[in-house]
Design a protein around this motif. Structure first.
Motif, PDB file in Angstrom:
ATOM      1  N   ALA A 112       0.823  -1.210   0.000  1.00 50.64           N
ATOM      2  CA  ALA A 112       0.000   0.000   0.000  1.00 50.64           C
ATOM      3  C   ALA A 112       0.859   1.262   0.000  1.00 50.64           C
ATOM      4  N   ALA A 113       1.942   1.259   0.782  1.00 53.04           N
ATOM      5  CA  ALA A 113       2.820   2.429   0.846  1.00 53.04           C
ATOM      6  C   ALA A 113       3.447   2.707  -0.513  1.00 53.04           C
ATOM      7  N   ARG A 114       3.840   1.662  -1.218  1.00 54.73           N
ATOM      8  CA  ARG A 114       4.439   1.852  -2.540  1.00 54.73           C
ATOM      9  C   ARG A 114       3.397   2.301  -3.557  1.00 54.73           C
ATOM     10  N   ALA A 115       2.202   1.717  -3.488  1.00 48.13           N
ATOM     11  CA  ALA A 115       1.153   2.040  -4.461  1.00 48.13           C
ATOM     12  C   ALA A 115       0.703   3.490  -4.353  1.00 48.13           C
ATOM     13  N   PHE A 116       0.734   4.037  -3.124  1.00 46.45           N
ATOM     14  CA  PHE A 116       0.278   5.416  -2.907  1.00 46.45           C
ATOM     15  C   PHE A 116       1.416   6.319  -2.432  1.00 46.45           C
ATOM     16  N   ALA A 117       2.614   6.034  -2.897  1.00 49.02           N
ATOM     17  CA  ALA A 117       3.771   6.834  -2.511  1.00 49.02           C
ATOM     18  C   ALA A 117       3.581   8.304  -2.904  1.00 49.02           C
ATOM     19  N   HIS A 118       2.893   8.532  -4.015  1.00 47.65           N
ATOM     20  CA  HIS A 118       2.677   9.902  -4.497  1.00 47.65           C
ATOM     21  C   HIS A 118       1.753  10.711  -3.590  1.00 47.65           C
ATOM     22  N   ALA A 119       0.982  10.011  -2.744  1.00 48.04           N
ATOM     23  CA  ALA A 119      -0.011  10.686  -1.896  1.00 48.04           C
ATOM     24  C   ALA A 119       0.462  10.842  -0.460  1.00 48.04           C
ATOM     25  N   ARG A 120       1.709  10.523  -0.217  1.00 41.58           N
ATOM     26  CA  ARG A 120       2.216  10.581   1.161  1.00 41.58           C
ATOM     27  C   ARG A 120       2.515  12.008   1.582  1.00 41.58           C
ATOM     28  N   LEU A 121       2.015  12.374   2.755  1.00 46.49           N
ATOM     29  CA  LEU A 121       2.248  13.684   3.349  1.00 46.49           C
ATOM     30  C   LEU A 121       3.460  13.573   4.281  1.00 46.49           C
ATOM     31  N   PRO A 122       4.450  14.448   4.165  1.00 44.14           N
ATOM     32  CA  PRO A 122       5.615  14.364   5.050  1.00 44.14           C
ATOM     33  C   PRO A 122       5.215  14.502   6.521  1.00 44.14           C
ATOM     34  N   ALA A 123       5.884  13.771   7.386  1.00 44.40           N
ATOM     35  CA  ALA A 123       5.554  13.774   8.808  1.00 44.40           C
ATOM     36  C   ALA A 123       5.519  15.177   9.424  1.00 44.40           C
ATOM     37  N   PRO A 124       6.448  16.094   9.058  1.00 44.53           N
ATOM     38  CA  PRO A 124       6.380  17.438   9.646  1.00 44.53           C
ATOM     39  C   PRO A 124       5.099  18.191   9.285  1.00 44.53           C
ATOM     40  N   GLN A 125       4.372  17.731   8.262  1.00 43.39           N
ATOM     41  CA  GLN A 125       3.118  18.358   7.865  1.00 43.39           C
ATOM     42  C   GLN A 125       1.899  17.548   8.305  1.00 43.39           C
ATOM     43  N   SER A 126       2.096  16.688   9.294  1.00 43.56           N
ATOM     44  CA  SER A 126       1.048  15.734   9.673  1.00 43.56           C
ATOM     45  C   SER A 126      -0.252  16.405  10.107  1.00 43.56           C
ATOM     46  N   ARG A 127      -0.182  17.599  10.683  1.00 42.20           N
ATOM     47  CA  ARG A 127      -1.404  18.252  11.162  1.00 42.20           C
ATOM     48  C   ARG A 127      -2.321  18.685  10.022  1.00 42.20           C
ATOM     49  N   ARG A 128      -1.846  18.642   8.807  1.00 40.95           N
ATOM     50  CA  ARG A 128      -2.678  18.947   7.653  1.00 40.95           C
ATOM     51  C   ARG A 128      -3.550  17.765   7.246  1.00 40.95           C
ATOM     52  N   LEU A 129      -3.244  16.573   7.758  1.00 43.99           N
ATOM     53  CA  LEU A 129      -3.891  15.367   7.252  1.00 43.99           C
ATOM     54  C   LEU A 129      -5.403  15.392   7.436  1.00 43.99           C
ATOM     55  N   GLY A 130      -5.885  15.833   8.608  1.00 43.73           N
ATOM     56  CA  GLY A 130      -7.318  15.803   8.885  1.00 43.73           C
ATOM     57  C   GLY A 130      -8.151  16.601   7.903  1.00 43.73           C
ATOM     58  N   GLY A 131      -7.543  17.581   7.234  1.00 42.10           N
ATOM     59  CA  GLY A 131      -8.269  18.381   6.255  1.00 42.10           C
ATOM     60  C   GLY A 131      -7.823  18.140   4.831  1.00 42.10           C
ATOM     61  N   ALA A 132      -6.986  17.117   4.621  1.00 41.91           N
ATOM     62  CA  ALA A 132      -6.439  16.854   3.287  1.00 41.91           C
ATOM     63  C   ALA A 132      -7.475  16.204   2.369  1.00 41.91           C
ATOM     64  N   VAL A 133      -7.287  16.405   1.078  1.00 40.84           N
ATOM     65  CA  VAL A 133      -8.134  15.768   0.070  1.00 40.84           C
ATOM     66  C   VAL A 133      -7.519  14.416  -0.283  1.00 40.84           C
ATOM     67  N   PRO A 134      -8.280  13.320  -0.145  1.00 37.19           N
ATOM     68  CA  PRO A 134      -7.715  12.011  -0.458  1.00 37.19           C
ATOM     69  C   PRO A 134      -7.535  11.817  -1.974  1.00 37.19           C
ATOM     70  N   PRO A 135      -6.584  10.939  -2.366  1.00 36.52           N
ATOM     71  CA  PRO A 135      -5.777  10.118  -1.469  1.00 36.52           C
ATOM     72  C   PRO A 135      -4.686  10.936  -0.789  1.00 36.52           C
ATOM     73  N   ALA A 136      -4.541  10.704   0.490  1.00 35.95           N
ATOM     74  CA  ALA A 136      -3.501  11.341   1.293  1.00 35.95           C
ATOM     75  C   ALA A 136      -3.262  10.476   2.515  1.00 35.95           C
ATOM     76  N   TRP A 137      -1.991  10.234   2.819  1.00 33.31           N
ATOM     77  CA  TRP A 137      -1.690   9.467   4.027  1.00 33.31           C
ATOM     78  C   TRP A 137      -0.397   9.996   4.634  1.00 33.31           C
ATOM     79  N   CYS A 138      -0.259   9.735   5.916  1.00 30.77           N
ATOM     80  CA  CYS A 138       0.913  10.236   6.637  1.00 30.77           C
ATOM     81  C   CYS A 138       1.359   9.193   7.654  1.00 30.77           C
ATOM     82  N   PHE A 139       2.644   8.996   7.724  1.00 35.33           N
ATOM     83  CA  PHE A 139       3.257   8.029   8.637  1.00 35.33           C
ATOM     84  C   PHE A 139       4.032   8.806   9.693  1.00 35.33           C
ATOM     85  N   VAL A 140       3.668   8.630  10.956  1.00 31.15           N
ATOM     86  CA  VAL A 140       4.365   9.345  12.027  1.00 31.15           C
ATOM     87  C   VAL A 140       4.916   8.358  13.051  1.00 31.15           C
TER      88      VAL A 140
END
Length: 207
Positions: free
Chosen positions: A155-183
Motif C-alpha cells: 500500500a505504501a508503494r502504491a500510494f507513494a505519491h499521496a504521502r504527506l511528510p511527517a512534519p506536515q502531519s497536522r494537515r492530514l485531517g483536512g487533506a483531500v484524499p488520497p492522502a496518508w501520513c506516517f508518524v
C-alpha cells in the motif's frame, strides 16, 4: 448533528474525526495512547473507536460486542474520544462499506482512517483497500519493530505519491484524499492478543 439509531456521537459538518477500527478484544492503554497521539499529530477534533462485531481477517470470533463496548467506554478518559457500535447497527463487515455508511450518515464531516504500522503492512489484503485510500485520508502511527516493513509495504508503494511528510502531519485531517501520513510516536507496547494469552481479559478464554 445527531443521528438517532446509528450509535454515533454528536458531530458537526466540517469537524475532523479520526476513526480507529478494530475488535478491541480487549481494549487497552495502547488504543488510548494512539488515539490521543492522533488527535495531536493529525489535527483532529475527535477520535471514534469503531468496535467491530468481528474481524474478517481473524479466524476466531471475539468476545461479545456488549462486553467489548462496555470495557472500551470504561477505559476512555478523554472528552474528544468516543466509542461506537456503528458497524453492528448498520450491518457492515468491511471498512470500505463502513466508510460509505458513515459518510452517508454524517455529510460534511471530514473523516480520517487511523491505523498502526502493523495494519499498513497487510493493508493490501483488506477488501477494496484502494477505495479506502481514495475515500479518506489515512493516518499511520508507528509501532515498535514495524517501521521499515510498513513504509515498504504494498500500500505504501502504491500510494507513494499521496504521502504527506511527517512534519506536515497536522494537515492530514483536512487533506483531500488520497492522502496518508506516517508518524513515529512513543508507543505503549501492548497488544490485545498478548493480554488474552496472559488470561487477563475476562471476555474470552486465551487462544
Amino acid at each position: 448533528m445527531d443521528r438517532p439509531g446509528t450509535g454515533l456521537p454528536p458531530v458537526r459538518a466540517e469537524m475532523r474525526v479520526g476513526l480507529l477500527g478494530g475488535s478491541f478484544d480487549p481494549p487497552h492503554a495502547g488504543h488510548l495512547h494512539i488515539s490521543k497521539e492522533a488527535l495531536k499529530r493529525f489535527g483532529l477534533d475527535r477520535v471514534w473507536w469503531l468496535v467491530s462485531p468481528g474481524n474478517p481477517l481473524k479466524p476466531h470470533g471475539p468476545a461479545p460486542l456488549s462486553e467489548r463496548i462496555a470495557a472500551a467506554r470504561a477505559l476512555v478518559d478523554h472528552p474528544a474520544i468516543a466509542v461506537t457500535d456503528f458497524e453492528a447497527r448498520v450491518g457492515t463487515r468491511y471498512t470500505a462499506e463502513t466508510l460509505r455508511e458513515l459518510r452517508r450518515a454524517c455529510p460534511g464531516v471530514r473523516f480520517t482512517w487511523l491505523m498502526g504500522a502493523d495494519n499498513l503492512v497487510q493493508f493490501h489484503r483488506w477488501e477494496n483497500w484502494r477505495s479506502i485510500m481514495r475515500a479518506v485520508p489515512v493516518g499511520v502511527l508507528a509501532r515498535p519493530g514495524l517501521r521499515l516493513a510498513a513504509q515498504t509495504s504494498v500500500a505504501a508503494r502504491a500510494f507513494a505519491h499521496a504521502r504527506l511528510p511527517a512534519p506536515q502531519s497536522r494537515r492530514l485531517g483536512g487533506a483531500v484524499p488520497p492522502a496518508w501520513c506516517f508518524v513515529n510516536v512513543p508507543m505503549v507496547d501492548l497488544s490485545s492478543s498478548a493480554i488474552r494469552a496472559r488470561g487477563e481479559w475476562r471476555g474470552r478464554k486465551p487462544g
